[in-house]
Scaffold this motif. Structure first.
Motif, short mmCIF file in Angstrom:
data_model
loop_
_atom_site.label_atom_id
_atom_site.label_comp_id
_atom_site.label_asym_id
_atom_site.label_seq_id
_atom_site.Cartn_x
_atom_site.Cartn_y
_atom_site.Cartn_z
N ARG A 67 11.86 -49.83 87.03
CA ARG A 67 11.67 -50.89 88.01
C ARG A 67 10.35 -51.62 87.75
NH1 ARG A 67 16.54 -51.77 90.13
NH2 ARG A 67 15.68 -52.77 91.99
N SER A 68 10.39 -52.93 87.89
CA SER A 68 9.20 -53.77 87.83
C SER A 68 9.02 -54.44 89.19
CB SER A 68 9.33 -54.83 86.74
OG SER A 68 9.34 -54.24 85.46
N VAL A 69 7.84 -55.01 89.43
CA VAL A 69 7.53 -55.61 90.73
C VAL A 69 6.91 -56.98 90.51
CG1 VAL A 69 6.33 -55.32 92.93
CG2 VAL A 69 7.07 -53.29 91.66
N ILE A 70 7.39 -57.96 91.27
CA ILE A 70 6.77 -59.29 91.26
C ILE A 70 6.35 -59.65 92.68
CG2 ILE A 70 8.21 -60.01 89.32
CD1 ILE A 70 9.59 -61.96 91.35
N SER A 71 5.47 -60.63 92.78
CA SER A 71 5.02 -61.15 94.06
C SER A 71 5.45 -62.61 94.17
CB SER A 71 3.49 -61.04 94.16
OG SER A 71 3.00 -61.78 95.27
N VAL A 72 6.05 -62.96 95.32
CA VAL A 72 6.42 -64.34 95.60
C VAL A 72 5.66 -64.77 96.86
CG1 VAL A 72 8.27 -65.97 96.12
CG2 VAL A 72 8.70 -64.02 94.61
N GLY A 73 4.66 -65.63 96.70
CA GLY A 73 3.84 -66.06 97.82
C GLY A 73 3.77 -67.57 97.92
N GLY A 74 2.95 -68.03 98.85
CA GLY A 74 2.80 -69.46 99.02
C GLY A 74 3.43 -69.96 100.31
N LYS A 75 3.10 -71.18 100.66
CA LYS A 75 3.56 -71.79 101.91
C LYS A 75 5.07 -71.87 102.01
CE LYS A 75 3.22 -76.20 104.41
NZ LYS A 75 2.65 -77.57 104.37
N ASP A 76 5.74 -72.11 100.90
CA ASP A 76 7.20 -72.28 100.91
C ASP A 76 7.96 -71.06 100.42
OD1 ASP A 76 6.82 -74.91 101.77
OD2 ASP A 76 6.78 -75.69 99.71
N ALA A 77 7.32 -69.89 100.43
CA ALA A 77 7.95 -68.69 99.87
C ALA A 77 9.25 -68.34 100.58
CB ALA A 77 6.99 -67.51 99.92
N THR A 78 9.24 -68.38 101.91
CA THR A 78 10.45 -68.02 102.66
C THR A 78 11.58 -69.00 102.37
OG1 THR A 78 9.23 -66.93 104.45
CG2 THR A 78 11.42 -67.78 104.98
N LYS A 79 11.30 -70.28 102.43
CA LYS A 79 12.31 -71.30 102.17
C LYS A 79 12.83 -71.18 100.73
CE LYS A 79 12.99 -76.34 102.17
NZ LYS A 79 12.33 -77.65 102.39
N PHE A 80 11.94 -70.94 99.81
CA PHE A 80 12.31 -70.81 98.41
C PHE A 80 13.26 -69.64 98.20
CE2 PHE A 80 11.21 -68.70 94.32
CZ PHE A 80 11.74 -69.65 93.45
N LEU A 81 12.90 -68.47 98.72
CA LEU A 81 13.74 -67.29 98.54
C LEU A 81 15.06 -67.41 99.30
CD1 LEU A 81 11.09 -64.41 98.67
CD2 LEU A 81 12.39 -65.20 96.68
N ASN A 82 15.03 -68.06 100.44
CA ASN A 82 16.27 -68.24 101.20
C ASN A 82 17.31 -69.02 100.41
OD1 ASN A 82 16.92 -67.11 103.73
ND2 ASN A 82 15.24 -68.21 104.70
N GLY A 83 16.85 -69.91 99.54
CA GLY A 83 17.77 -70.74 98.78
C GLY A 83 18.33 -70.09 97.54
N ILE A 84 17.78 -68.93 97.15
CA ILE A 84 18.24 -68.32 95.89
C ILE A 84 18.63 -66.85 96.03
CG2 ILE A 84 16.95 -69.91 94.44
CD1 ILE A 84 14.81 -67.78 94.08
N THR A 85 18.47 -66.26 97.21
CA THR A 85 18.89 -64.86 97.41
C THR A 85 20.13 -64.80 98.27
OG1 THR A 85 17.45 -64.58 99.35
CG2 THR A 85 16.53 -63.99 97.21
N GLY A 86 20.86 -63.70 98.16
CA GLY A 86 22.10 -63.55 98.90
C GLY A 86 21.94 -63.00 100.29
N VAL A 87 20.68 -62.80 100.75
CA VAL A 87 20.43 -62.28 102.09
C VAL A 87 19.44 -63.18 102.82
CG1 VAL A 87 20.91 -59.88 101.49
CG2 VAL A 87 18.60 -60.77 101.19
N LYS A 88 19.38 -63.01 104.14
CA LYS A 88 18.48 -63.81 104.96
C LYS A 88 17.05 -63.32 104.79
CE LYS A 88 17.69 -65.32 109.72
NZ LYS A 88 18.16 -65.20 111.13
N ILE A 89 16.12 -64.25 104.56
CA ILE A 89 14.71 -63.92 104.39
C ILE A 89 13.97 -64.17 105.71
CG2 ILE A 89 12.61 -64.39 103.05
CD1 ILE A 89 14.90 -63.23 101.40
N PRO A 90 13.15 -63.21 106.17
CA PRO A 90 12.42 -63.41 107.43
C PRO A 90 11.45 -64.58 107.34
CG PRO A 90 11.62 -61.46 106.30
CD PRO A 90 12.86 -61.90 105.57
N ASP A 91 11.12 -65.15 108.50
CA ASP A 91 10.25 -66.33 108.55
C ASP A 91 8.80 -66.02 108.24
OD1 ASP A 91 12.41 -67.95 109.20
OD2 ASP A 91 12.16 -67.62 111.35
N SER A 92 8.41 -64.76 108.39
CA SER A 92 7.01 -64.40 108.16
C SER A 92 6.93 -63.28 107.13
CB SER A 92 6.35 -63.93 109.47
OG SER A 92 6.95 -62.74 109.93
#
Length: 433
Positions: A58-83
């Motif tokens: 297993r490897s680990v990445i970090s996805v951060g930034g102001k638009d991280a939630t919106k970004f992940l919501n558009g490309i993952t198959g599950v709902k991403i929390p707002d915070s």
């Protein structure tokens, strides 16, 4: 060994399927709801998981930034929390054609205002190159932090249990979306994920929570490089933990993981049981791969699924007590064949025997496998449900042949998973005696 598993992975009795000549996998009801008990220890001194292991590959990445939630919501198959707070959760990244690219675990991480994501390090291309093309003008930062975190799992706590009521909503096809899973999290004493249970070592050093893919999976999380989970029993051995113990643990619970079980660009969510495990959300709005995934849920048919199997040697080393080396395990993605069983024509009481066909029909693929401490071999296999039913009814036998020098042949015995959602079976009445 399977008769004593926590999930009771036992063979489905043939008598349950012998009431008619034809049994359809299609079901008639919209239930079920499965509840699991909750008994959390009251003090951190008892919050110890006796079994723990690093999760291999297993490897680990970090996805951060102001638009991280919106970004992940558009490309993952599950709902991403707002915070960037809350419990960890299971998810997936899909291709536009609806096939799985990555099965992942996501960890909200307030100290870095990011989501930490662990994924199979053997996948090519890696996760960052695969999702970077979707960034465009989004204010998102992607960073490989594998040098900072190790992925660990811990299990076998006799008192701490998952809480909540799991329920699935079946589609018209054979997929069942897990619903209400956001409500299933009860805080583990001493774990991260919310105000009720801050980690005793701090979120800077550890982040984790219940692994909700299946009952009994225990705790899963990220620990700073070189460390151990705070809830794991202290190591009494000078040897490093054996990652194969985790592989055995998840196989016994019927949980596929990584590229050997969930083959990138080949595996489908429902066939890989992501619908049962909460790795894909059929109610969520638009995301990459959503159209074909939801269409399958509403109109398609799931004819294959990953099921746990027991492998019994039929030839060479493991069946020879004098052999100095065990029979090599079958290579992942090797064909599993079904040979029909026909009764002996000489006597109605004679035992059944395989038909003359040498290879039989293709039933699916063997996936990951591992030896138990007792010497048994268990694994996972992607199998046709119709042919699994034939084996359970005693109408056929499945086998897989190894490849290469010294490889032998294994009998494949499919097992039923106790935690899977159940539906009433539609029986098409045929001729009866």
């Amino acid at each position: 060994m399977f008769n004593h598993l926590p999930l009771q992975l036992q063979l489905l009795t043939s008598s349950a399927l012998s009431r008619s000549s034809v049994v359809s996998i299609r079901s008639l009801s919209t239930q079920p709801r499965r509840s699991y008990s909750s008994s959390l220890p009251s003090s951190s001194s008892t919050s110890i998981f006796p079994s723990s292991s690093p999760v291999p590959h297993r490897s680990v990445i970090s996805v951060g930034g102001k638009d991280a939630t919106k970004f992940l919501n558009g490309i993952t198959g599950v709902k991403i929390p707002d915070s960037f707070s809350g419990r960890p959760f299971y998810g997936s990244f899909l291709h536009a054609q609806g096939r799985i690219l990555f099965d992942v675990h996501l960890y909200p991480h307030p100290p870095t205002s990011s989501f930490l994501i662990d994924f199979d390090s053997r996948t090519s291309p890696a996760l960052i190159p695969a999702i970077k093309k979707f960034v465009l003008r989004s204010k998102v930062s992607l960073k490989d932090v594998s040098d900072q975190w190790d992925v660990w799992a811990a299990w076998d706590h006799e008192q701490a249990k998952e809480d909540g009521l799991r329920s699935w909503k079946w589609g018209t096809g054979e997929s069942a979306g897990l619903v209400g899973w956001e409500k299933e999290q009860t805080m583990l004493p001493g774990t991260s994920g919310g105000a009720e249970g801050e980690s005793p070592v701090g979120l800077e050093e550890e982040v984790g929570g219940w692994d909700l893919r299946a009952p009994g999976m225990g705790w899963r999380g990220l620990v700073r490089k070189g460390g151990r989970p705070s809830l794991a029993s202290p190591s009494t051995s000078s040897s490093p933990p054996d990652p194969s113990s985790y592989t055995l643990h998840r196989i016994l619970h019927g949980v596929p993981e990584g590229i050997e079980d969930i083959v990138p660009m080949s595996a489908l969510p429902s066939e890989s049981n992501l619908d049962f495990m909460g790795g894909v959300d059929f109610r969520k709005g638009c995301y990459v791969g959503q159209e074909l995934t939801v269409r399958t849920y509403h109109t398609g048919a799931t004819r294959k699924r990953i099921v746990p199997v027991k492998l019994v040697p039929l030839s060479t080393n493991d069946s020879d007590a004098s052999s100095s080396s065990p029979l090599p395990l079958p290579t992942p993605s090797t064909d599993v064949r079904l040979v029909a069983i026909s009764p002996s024509p000489s006597s109605s009481t004679s035992p059944s025997s395989p038909a003359p066909s040498s290879r039989g029909r293709s039933s699916g693929k063997i996936l990951s496998s591992v030896r138990t401490p007792e010497g048994d071999v268990v694994g996972l296999a992607l199998l046709r449900l119709e042919q699994v039913g034939s084996v359970w009814r005693g109408e056929g036998e499945m086998s897989v042949e190894g490849e290469g020098e010294g490889a032998g042949k294994w009998k494949v015995e499919p097992r039923e998973v106790g935690w899977w959602p159940k539906r009433e079976v539609e029986v098409e009445v045929g001729e009866r005696e």
